[in-house]
Write a protein that holds these residues in place. Structure first.
Motif, PDB file in Angstrom:
ATOM      1  N   MET A 186       0.831  -1.135  -0.010  1.00  0.00           N
ATOM      2  CA  MET A 186       0.056  -0.085   0.023  1.00  0.00           C
ATOM      3  C   MET A 186       0.900   1.273  -0.141  1.00  0.00           C
ATOM      4  O   MET A 186       0.725   2.169  -0.658  1.00  0.00           O
ATOM      5  N   GLU A 187       2.046   1.233   0.683  1.00  0.00           N
ATOM      6  CA  GLU A 187       2.747   2.318   0.780  1.00  0.00           C
ATOM      7  C   GLU A 187       3.258   2.863  -0.301  1.00  0.00           C
ATOM      8  O   GLU A 187       3.651   3.529  -0.887  1.00  0.00           O
ATOM      9  N   SER A 188       3.954   1.546  -1.122  1.00  0.00           N
ATOM     10  CA  SER A 188       4.596   1.520  -2.288  1.00  0.00           C
ATOM     11  C   SER A 188       3.662   2.104  -3.409  1.00  0.00           C
ATOM     12  O   SER A 188       4.120   3.267  -4.247  1.00  0.00           O
ATOM     13  N   ILE A 189       2.486   1.792  -3.499  1.00  0.00           N
ATOM     14  CA  ILE A 189       1.653   2.194  -4.580  1.00  0.00           C
ATOM     15  C   ILE A 189       1.036   3.596  -4.312  1.00  0.00           C
ATOM     16  O   ILE A 189       1.186   4.369  -5.167  1.00  0.00           O
ATOM     17  N   THR A 190       1.140   4.024  -2.990  1.00  0.00           N
ATOM     18  CA  THR A 190       0.869   5.477  -2.607  1.00  0.00           C
ATOM     19  C   THR A 190       2.159   6.338  -3.090  1.00  0.00           C
ATOM     20  O   THR A 190       1.828   7.147  -3.946  1.00  0.00           O
ATOM     21  N   ARG A 191       3.125   5.932  -2.758  1.00  0.00           N
ATOM     22  CA  ARG A 191       4.402   6.751  -3.156  1.00  0.00           C
ATOM     23  C   ARG A 191       4.487   6.733  -4.620  1.00  0.00           C
ATOM     24  O   ARG A 191       4.973   7.632  -5.027  1.00  0.00           O
ATOM     25  N   LEU A 192       4.191   5.642  -5.292  1.00  0.00           N
ATOM     26  CA  LEU A 192       4.351   5.774  -6.660  1.00  0.00           C
ATOM     27  C   LEU A 192       3.180   6.849  -7.332  1.00  0.00           C
ATOM     28  O   LEU A 192       3.287   6.988  -8.556  1.00  0.00           O
ATOM     29  N   GLY A 193       2.230   6.796  -6.532  1.00  0.00           N
ATOM     30  CA  GLY A 193       1.293   7.912  -6.979  1.00  0.00           C
ATOM     31  C   GLY A 193       0.623   7.242  -8.069  1.00  0.00           C
ATOM     32  O   GLY A 193      -0.386   8.027  -8.866  1.00  0.00           O
ATOM     33  N   LEU A 248      -2.199   4.960  -6.675  1.00  0.00           N
ATOM     34  CA  LEU A 248      -3.306   4.503  -5.901  1.00  0.00           C
ATOM     35  C   LEU A 248      -4.664   4.660  -6.539  1.00  0.00           C
ATOM     36  O   LEU A 248      -5.217   3.717  -6.654  1.00  0.00           O
ATOM     37  N   SER A 249      -5.088   5.915  -7.078  1.00  0.00           N
ATOM     38  CA  SER A 249      -6.256   6.118  -7.520  1.00  0.00           C
ATOM     39  C   SER A 249      -6.549   5.503  -8.726  1.00  0.00           C
ATOM     40  O   SER A 249      -7.495   4.979  -8.905  1.00  0.00           O
ATOM     41  N   ALA A 250      -5.576   5.155  -9.368  1.00  0.00           N
ATOM     42  CA  ALA A 250      -5.672   4.307 -10.757  1.00  0.00           C
ATOM     43  C   ALA A 250      -5.744   2.894 -10.631  1.00  0.00           C
ATOM     44  O   ALA A 250      -6.472   2.341 -11.316  1.00  0.00           O
TER      45      ALA A 250
END
Lengths: 250, 224
Positions: free
Chosen positions: A145-152, A154-156
């Motif tokens: 979850m953190e990685s997805i968020t940091r990669l920007g 998440l919403s996609a």
């Protein structure tokens, strides 16, 4: 007492105290550490004569079971919070806690050549589902979850989430092809130092909080020779080589 | 005390149980009728297949459903060929799994009820020139009402109580596959014991009331 017996008694007690006799230890093992632990336990039994009974599962479930009197003597957790929490609650043997492995997260697909070495596949978004472990329950899920968020992204990708209750189930979703893509533990897809099948991207450790996996002797294991021996064995060269072979950091 | 996610899980569970029970009554009626009256060699094997979910652990059912409904499984290839996509991680997938999983709880009470009715009321209806379909709906269904009550209640309750299969093919998606039993499991795993207690106690009360209603309304159970 016979004089000879009198002389032999301290000797016998010495051996008993030393506990060179084979003992048995019940170990609760985090799901992601299943494969390496089976190997380590086999070597441990061969080298020490002790026996290690392994149970695999989610760390949260083990916590509930330990709090309610489960007969485990050692916990190999998937995180460092649960062992620390048990320590605070006086459910462990003080001073026994240490980090036995640092987990690595991997974005994996069974399709060869599908996952690139930059994780760009996440941005392309042409996959049906993205599997991850439940971030509320599993450290690997939280790291994903953190990685997805940091990669920007998440919403996609959020609408494509499917969650496993632990990392073993998440692996199952991807390996059966029901999810084309998923965040699993490197240890699950690595064999002999290589990704065994499909394609994968090892998520850089800078994208998430380190997955420190701690081991601890539980209150139940006090005085169990095999429990102490296993902790020592986990710190030894042989075990560390196996742990590294599955892609963990140490 | 209940979070919105808890209420969403309750609503989803009721929806799943209602859809599953309705489908089961539609599928189960002809199946039970055939099982009750056939002399075919297939009666034994068919009855055994219907009863399988009673004895198989949910892990076996869940695992095989996951594989069968996956992209390489026979069911998965069929649904993909129809343009429906894959069933795991969808509400439709849970319905298919639940129909299979709760099948014996609907078919067996119906079959018992049909067997108890026997041939004579149908023969009487035939002498009055009732068509077989007419005879079924105006003679058999009213006579089999206790069987239908038992079948509906057990089918519904068993689907509400489903856990292992949903866990294995659900993927824990809010409003799609996150049913109450999975939500309770997540609360327990996350050490949120207060929320777990709220839902778990609700399940105990619900199950008791359902069974109490069944035994009160249907005191003799199955008809002799």
């Amino acid at each position: 007492m016979h004089p000879l017996a009198k002389k032999l008694l301290p000797l016998a007690l010495l051996f008993a105290g030393h506990a060179t006799w084979a003992d048995e230890v019940q170990v609760a093992v985090a799901a992601n550490f299943t494969a390496p632990m089976q190997k380590i336990a086999a070597e441990f039994e061969k080298d020490t004569g002790h026996k290690a009974q392994l149970s695999f599962g989610g760390t949260g479930k083990f916590y509930a079971q330990i709090r309610n009197g489960a007969p485990f003597q050692v916990l190999l957790a998937a995180d460092d919070e649960t062992p620390a929490k048990l320590e605070k609650e006086a459910m462990t043997q003080p001073g026994s806690r240490f980090t036995y492995a640092i987990g690595k997260l991997v974005l994996w697909s069974t399709k060869p050549g599908y996952v690139d070495d930059q994780g760009e596949v996440l941005r392309k978004g042409d996959f049906n589902k993205l599997a991850l472990a439940n971030p509320k329950l599993a450290p690997y899920g939280l790291a994903a979850m953190e990685s997805i968020t940091r990669l920007g992204v998440l919403s996609a990708v959020e609408s494509k989430f499917v969650q496993g209750e632990n990392i073993a189930q998440t692996y199952q979703f991807v390996s059966t092809g029901n999810a084309e893509l998923g965040f699993v533990a490197l240890s699950q897809v690595m064999k002999d130092g290589r990704i065994a099948s499909g394609s994968a991207w090892i998520v850089p450790a800078s994208l998430h909080t380190p997955i420190r996996q701690d081991a601890v002797v539980l209150a139940n294991g006090k005085g169990n020779a095999a429990a102490g021996a296993l902790m020592k064995y986990l710190k030894g060269d042989k075990a560390r080589a196996i742990i590294k072979g599955y892609g963990y950091d140490l | 005390m209940f979070e919105s996610t808890d209420l969403a899980a309750v609503w989803l569970t009721l929806k799943l149980a209602a859809v599953t029970t309705t489908l089961l009554l539609v599928i189960g009626t002809p199946l039970a009728w055939w099982l009750a009256r056939t002399r075919s060699w297939w009666k034994g094997p068919a009855g055994a297949v219907v009863a399988l979910p009673i004895v198989l652990p949910p892990t076996v059912i869940g695992f095989y459903l996951l594989v069968a409904m996956g992209p390489n499984g026979p069911v998965g290839q069929f649904t993909q060929a129809l343009g429906l996509g894959l069933l795991p991680f969808t509400f439709a997938g849970l319905v298919v799994a639940s129909v299979f999983y709760s099948l014996p709880f609907v078919v067996q009470p119906l079959q018992n009820a049909f067997e108890a009715i026997g041939e004579r009321p149908l023969e009487a209806a035939a002498t009055l020139r009732a068509s077989p379909l007419d005879a079924f709906f105006s003679v058999v269904v009213p006579l089999a009402r206790p069987g239908y009550l038992t079948a509906s209640v057990l089918g519904f309750a068993h689907t509400v109580g489903e856990f292992g299969v949903v866990l294995m093919i659900g993927g824990n998606i809010p409003d799609q596959t996150r049913v109450v039993s999975v939500q309770i499991y997540d609360h327990v795993e996350a050490m949120e014991y207060a929320q777990a207690h709220g839902l778990a106690a609700g399940m105990v009360v619900f199950s008791f009331l359902v069974l109490l209603a069944l035994y009160t309304l249907n005191p003799t159970g199955r008809r002799k």
